[in-house]
Design a protein around this motif. Structure first.
Motif, PDB file in Angstrom:
ATOM      1  N   LEU A   7      -0.196  13.190  36.201  1.00  0.00           N
ATOM      2  CA  LEU A   7       0.434  11.879  36.024  1.00  0.00           C
ATOM      3  C   LEU A   7       0.033  10.973  37.183  1.00  0.00           C
ATOM      4  CD1 LEU A   7       2.488  10.047  34.509  1.00  0.00           C
ATOM      5  CD2 LEU A   7       4.217  10.876  36.125  1.00  0.00           C
ATOM      6  N   ILE A   8      -0.430   9.771  36.845  1.00  0.00           N
ATOM      7  CA  ILE A   8      -0.759   8.747  37.837  1.00  0.00           C
ATOM      8  C   ILE A   8       0.204   7.596  37.666  1.00  0.00           C
ATOM      9  CG2 ILE A   8      -2.515   7.131  38.670  1.00  0.00           C
ATOM     10  CD1 ILE A   8      -4.645   9.018  37.519  1.00  0.00           C
ATOM     11  N   CYS A   9       0.875   7.220  38.729  1.00  0.00           N
ATOM     12  CA  CYS A   9       1.795   6.085  38.705  1.00  0.00           C
ATOM     13  C   CYS A   9       1.067   4.867  39.259  1.00  0.00           C
ATOM     14  CB  CYS A   9       3.046   6.389  39.531  1.00  0.00           C
ATOM     15  SG  CYS A   9       4.269   5.054  39.526  1.00  0.00           S
ATOM     16  N   GLY A  10       0.711   3.924  38.379  1.00  0.00           N
ATOM     17  CA  GLY A  10       0.004   2.723  38.796  1.00  0.00           C
ATOM     18  C   GLY A  10      -1.249   2.507  37.984  1.00  0.00           C
ATOM     19  N   GLY A  11      -1.311   1.379  37.262  1.00  0.00           N
ATOM     20  CA  GLY A  11      -2.436   1.115  36.378  1.00  0.00           C
ATOM     21  C   GLY A  11      -3.283  -0.056  36.810  1.00  0.00           C
ATOM     22  N   GLY A  12      -3.432  -0.269  38.133  1.00  0.00           N
ATOM     23  CA  GLY A  12      -4.265  -1.357  38.633  1.00  0.00           C
ATOM     24  C   GLY A  12      -5.727  -0.978  38.627  1.00  0.00           C
ATOM     25  N   LEU A  18      -9.397   6.784  39.415  1.00  0.00           N
ATOM     26  CA  LEU A  18      -9.186   8.218  39.544  1.00  0.00           C
ATOM     27  C   LEU A  18      -9.165   8.884  38.170  1.00  0.00           C
ATOM     28  CD1 LEU A  18      -8.455  10.722  41.262  1.00  0.00           C
ATOM     29  CD2 LEU A  18      -6.049  10.055  41.016  1.00  0.00           C
ATOM     30  N   ALA A  19      -8.469   8.252  37.223  1.00  0.00           N
ATOM     31  CA  ALA A  19      -8.373   8.814  35.874  1.00  0.00           C
ATOM     32  C   ALA A  19      -9.750   8.952  35.234  1.00  0.00           C
ATOM     33  CB  ALA A  19      -7.467   7.936  35.020  1.00  0.00           C
ATOM     34  N   PHE A  20     -10.645   8.009  35.508  1.00  0.00           N
ATOM     35  CA  PHE A  20     -12.004   8.062  34.971  1.00  0.00           C
ATOM     36  C   PHE A  20     -12.662   9.399  35.296  1.00  0.00           C
ATOM     37  CE2 PHE A  20     -16.547   7.631  35.685  1.00  0.00           C
ATOM     38  CZ  PHE A  20     -16.996   6.950  34.572  1.00  0.00           C
ATOM     39  N   TRP A  21     -12.609   9.782  36.572  1.00  0.00           N
ATOM     40  CA  TRP A  21     -13.260  11.013  37.000  1.00  0.00           C
ATOM     41  C   TRP A  21     -12.520  12.256  36.500  1.00  0.00           C
ATOM     42  CZ3 TRP A  21     -17.959  10.327  38.569  1.00  0.00           C
ATOM     43  CH2 TRP A  21     -18.317   9.183  39.288  1.00  0.00           C
ATOM     44  N   LEU A  22     -11.197  12.222  36.565  1.00  0.00           N
ATOM     45  CA  LEU A  22     -10.420  13.409  36.177  1.00  0.00           C
ATOM     46  C   LEU A  22     -10.543  13.695  34.688  1.00  0.00           C
ATOM     47  CD1 LEU A  22      -7.188  12.829  38.302  1.00  0.00           C
ATOM     48  CD2 LEU A  22      -9.046  14.452  38.761  1.00  0.00           C
ATOM     49  N   ALA A  23     -10.476  12.639  33.871  1.00  0.00           N
ATOM     50  CA  ALA A  23     -10.610  12.846  32.426  1.00  0.00           C
ATOM     51  C   ALA A  23     -12.010  13.332  32.066  1.00  0.00           C
ATOM     52  CB  ALA A  23     -10.294  11.543  31.690  1.00  0.00           C
ATOM     53  N   ARG A  24     -13.021  12.830  32.751  1.00  0.00           N
ATOM     54  CA  ARG A  24     -14.391  13.280  32.506  1.00  0.00           C
ATOM     55  C   ARG A  24     -14.513  14.770  32.777  1.00  0.00           C
ATOM     56  NH1 ARG A  24     -19.688  10.440  35.203  1.00  0.00           N
ATOM     57  NH2 ARG A  24     -19.311   8.958  33.508  1.00  0.00           N
ATOM     58  N   MET A 154       0.618  17.800  38.709  1.00  0.00           N
ATOM     59  CA  MET A 154       0.573  17.013  39.943  1.00  0.00           C
ATOM     60  C   MET A 154       0.913  15.560  39.632  1.00  0.00           C
ATOM     61  SD  MET A 154      -3.518  16.530  40.729  1.00  0.00           S
ATOM     62  CE  MET A 154      -3.269  15.023  41.661  1.00  0.00           C
ATOM     63  N   LEU A 155       1.319  14.834  40.670  1.00  0.00           N
ATOM     64  CA  LEU A 155       1.692  13.426  40.573  1.00  0.00           C
ATOM     65  C   LEU A 155       0.887  12.645  41.614  1.00  0.00           C
ATOM     66  CD1 LEU A 155       3.528  10.979  39.799  1.00  0.00           C
ATOM     67  CD2 LEU A 155       5.207  11.876  41.456  1.00  0.00           C
ATOM     68  N   VAL A 156       0.302  11.524  41.187  1.00  0.00           N
ATOM     69  CA  VAL A 156      -0.459  10.649  42.080  1.00  0.00           C
ATOM     70  C   VAL A 156       0.279   9.321  42.229  1.00  0.00           C
ATOM     71  CG1 VAL A 156      -2.658   9.491  42.496  1.00  0.00           C
ATOM     72  CG2 VAL A 156      -2.615  11.700  41.298  1.00  0.00           C
ATOM     73  N   GLY A 157       0.549   8.941  43.451  1.00  0.00           N
ATOM     74  CA  GLY A 157       1.146   7.642  43.726  1.00  0.00           C
ATOM     75  C   GLY A 157       0.059   6.616  43.990  1.00  0.00           C
ATOM     76  N   VAL A 292       0.412  13.362  45.732  1.00  0.00           N
ATOM     77  CA  VAL A 292      -0.596  12.796  46.617  1.00  0.00           C
ATOM     78  C   VAL A 292      -0.642  11.280  46.437  1.00  0.00           C
ATOM     79  CG1 VAL A 292      -2.470  13.079  44.930  1.00  0.00           C
ATOM     80  CG2 VAL A 292      -3.007  13.028  47.383  1.00  0.00           C
ATOM     81  N   LEU A 293      -1.004  10.576  47.504  1.00  0.00           N
ATOM     82  CA  LEU A 293      -1.087   9.115  47.496  1.00  0.00           C
ATOM     83  C   LEU A 293      -2.535   8.665  47.396  1.00  0.00           C
ATOM     84  CD1 LEU A 293       1.410   8.367  50.423  1.00  0.00           C
ATOM     85  CD2 LEU A 293       1.903   8.406  47.961  1.00  0.00           C
ATOM     86  N   LEU A 294      -2.718   7.475  46.815  1.00  0.00           N
ATOM     87  CA  LEU A 294      -4.058   6.931  46.617  1.00  0.00           C
ATOM     88  C   LEU A 294      -4.069   5.447  46.955  1.00  0.00           C
ATOM     89  CD1 LEU A 294      -6.984   7.249  45.462  1.00  0.00           C
ATOM     90  CD2 LEU A 294      -6.020   6.698  43.207  1.00  0.00           C
ATOM     91  N   ALA A 295      -5.152   5.003  47.582  1.00  0.00           N
ATOM     92  CA  ALA A 295      -5.436   3.578  47.815  1.00  0.00           C
ATOM     93  C   ALA A 295      -4.332   2.925  48.650  1.00  0.00           C
ATOM     94  CB  ALA A 295      -5.662   2.868  46.485  1.00  0.00           C
TER      95      ALA A 295
END
Length: 409
Positions: A7-12, A18-24, A154-157, A292-295
Motif C-alpha cells: 500500500l502506498i499512501c499518496g498519489g502525486g 514507486l508503483a511503476f517499478w513495483l508493479a513491473r 508493507m506501507l509506504v508513506g 517506509v517513507l518516500l520523497a
C-alpha cells in the motif's frame, strides 16, 4: 522474489513512480490518494541530473519531452522590465542543467504521465487516506479514513512534507523534522499577454522580495512571489483562509513595481493559487518495521534546491530495487535504501543561510551587485561553459545500477 501486497499512501509524483517499478516486478500495489480525483494540477517543475536518468530507465523520457514547457532560459530584469542578464537553458543533452532545465514540465502533466503508465497495473483509490495503522513482524494493518481496514505486507508513506505516516514512526524523543528556512512562496496562474514569451523573468525588490514570471501555454502564464522572513508569527499564514492569504500577498507586494499590478489582479480571479512556507524535512528515521517513507515525507529538499521532483524519482527507483532484492527481508531492504540514497539527499539538502540571502537580497545595492555579476558571467559566456563541462550528476553521486525490475516466472 516474493510477491508483496503493498500500500502506498499518496498519489502525486513519488507514489506512482514507486508503483511503476513495483508493479513491473509483479507486486500487487494499491495507491490511496486523499483527493477525490487525480490531482493533476500544480506549478511548473523541473527534472534534473539523476532524475533524467531514471526517466530514461522507465522508458518515459520521450513522453516527458513531448510535454515539456518550452522555456528558453531565464532573465534578470529591473523595474522597467529591462534585461540585465539572460542565461539560456542547456539543451545540448550533455553536462549540467542551468536554472532552466531542459526538462521543465507542469506538475499536472507529469502526474498524468505517471498515472497513464501505471493505471492498468496499479489499483488507485481516490478520496481516501490512511488514518492510522498497526504492524507486527508479518504484516501492517491499515485503518482508512472511510472506516475500512486492510492488511498489507508493507506501507509506504508518500504523503508529503506534512506526512502523518512519518509522525507515526518517529521515536518519541526525535527532534522536529521540519527545518524552517525563513522564506515563503506563492504561485498562481495568470492570463498570458502579447508581451509574454518563453523566457522566465526574475525581478528582485528591496526588502528580500522576488517575483518570477513564466509562461507555460498559449493562454496562461504563472506568477511566483517569494520573500524572506524568519518570524514564527508568519508560519500560520499558509493555513489561513484563501481570502486572507491573497490579501497578505497583495499588501506585501503592493509597491513592488514592474508588472506587479497585473500579477496581483490575476491573483484575485485565479483558480490555481497556492502558498507555502519554505521548509526542509530532516529525519534519521526513514523506516520502522514494515513501514517506509518516500520523497518529501522522508527528505523534502525545499523548492529552493530545484531537486524535489528529481529526488522523488531517484528515491522511488532505489527503494523499489532494494525491495525487489530483499522482498523476504523488508527491514534489510529499507536499511539498504537508506544507506544508498542518504548521501545523495545530504548533498541536495545542503542549503546555507547565505544562499537564501543571495536568492532574496535585502537592499537595492545587493540587487545591483547581483545584476552586475550575472551580466559579467553572461558576457564571459561562463554559464554556457560550466553547463557543458561540469558533471551532469549533482554532487557526483552516481545512480546505482540494478538488475532489470521485471516480473520473473
Amino acid at each position: 522474489m516474493k510477491q508483496l501486497n503493498i500500500l502506498i499512501c499518496g498519489g502525486g509524483c513519488a507514489g506512482p513512480s514507486l508503483a511503476f517499478w513495483l508493479a513491473r516486478a509483479g507486486h500487487h500495489v494499491t495507491i490511496v490518494e486523499r483527493f477525490p480525483a487525480l490531482r493533476a494540477t500544480g506549478a511548473q517543475i523541473d527534472i534534473r541530473d539523476q532524475g533524467i536518468s531514471v526517466l530514461k530507465r522507465m522508458g518515459l523520457l520521450d513522453t516527458v519531452r513531448s510535454m515539456r514547457v518550452l522555456e528558453a532560459g531565464f532573465s534578470f530584469v529591473d523595474a522597467q522590465g529591462k534585461s540585465k542578464a539572460t542565461i539560456m537553458a542547456n539543451t545540448s543533452g550533455k553536462g549540467a542543467q542551468t536554472m532552466t532545465s531542459e526538462y521543465e514540465i507542469m506538475r499536472g502533466d507529469l502526474v498524468r504521465i505517471l498515472y497513464d503508465a501505471t493505471q492498468d497495473s496499479v489499483e488507485y483509490i481516490f478520496g481516501k487516506t490512511v488514518e492510522h495503522f498497526e504492524q507486527d513482524e508479518h504484516s501492517v494493518t491499515v485503518h482508512f479514513s472511510d472506516g475500512m481496514t486492510g492488511m498489507y505486507d508493507m506501507l509506504v508513506g508518500a504523503d508529503g512534507q506534512g506526512s502523518r505516516i512519518r509522525a507515526a514512526i518517529q521515536p518519541s524523543d526525535a527532534p522536529d523534522p521540519v527545518r524552517h528556512l525563513g522564506a515563503y512562496l506563492a504561485y498562481w496562474f495568470i492570463p498570458r499577454t502579447a508581451t509574454d514569451d518563453h523566457l522566465c523573468r526574475l525581478y528582485h525588490i528591496p526588502g528580500s522580495r522576488m517575483i518570477m514570471s513564466r509562461t507555460h501555454s498559449p493562454t496562461e502564464g504563472q506568477a511566483n512571489f517569494a520573500f524572506r522572513d524568519d518570524s514564527e508569527e508568519l508560519r500560520s499564514m499558509p493555513r489561513a483562509s484563501l481570502e486572507t492569504q491573497k490579501q497578505f500577498w497583495s499588501e506585501k507586494f503592493h509597491d513592488a513595481g514592474w508588472q506587479t499590478d497585473r500579477f496581483i489582479q490575476g491573483m484575485q480571479t485565479t483558480q490555481n493559487f497556492y502558498c507555502q512556507e519554505v521548509v526542509q524535512i530532516h529525519t534519521d528515521t526513514w523506516s520502522k518495521g514494515r513501514v517506509v517513507l518516500l520523497a518529501d515525507a522522508a527528505h523534502c529538499p525545499s523548492p529552493m534546491t530545484a531537486m524535489g521532483t528529481t529526488s522523488a524519482l531517484v528515491g522511488a527507483y532505489v527503494l523499489a530495487a532494494e525491495i525487489n532484492r530483499n522482498s523476504h527481508d523488508l527491514p534489510q531492504a529499507f536499511a539498504n535504501y537508506d544507506r544508498t540514497l542518504r548521501p545523495f539527499i545530504n548533498e541536495i539538502q545542503t542549503f546555507k543561510p547565505w544562499m537564501l540571502r543571495l536568492i532574496l537580497p535585502e537592499t537595492s545595492f545587493a540587487i545591483t551587485l547581483i545584476h552586475l555579476f550575472a551580466g559579467l558571467l553572461v558576457f564571459l559566456r561562463l554559464p554556457d561553459l560550466l553547463a557543458r563541462f561540469i558533471p551532469e550528476n549533482r554532487g557526483g553521486w552516481q545512480l546505482p545500477e540494478y538488475p532489470p525490475m521485471e516480473q520473473t516466472a
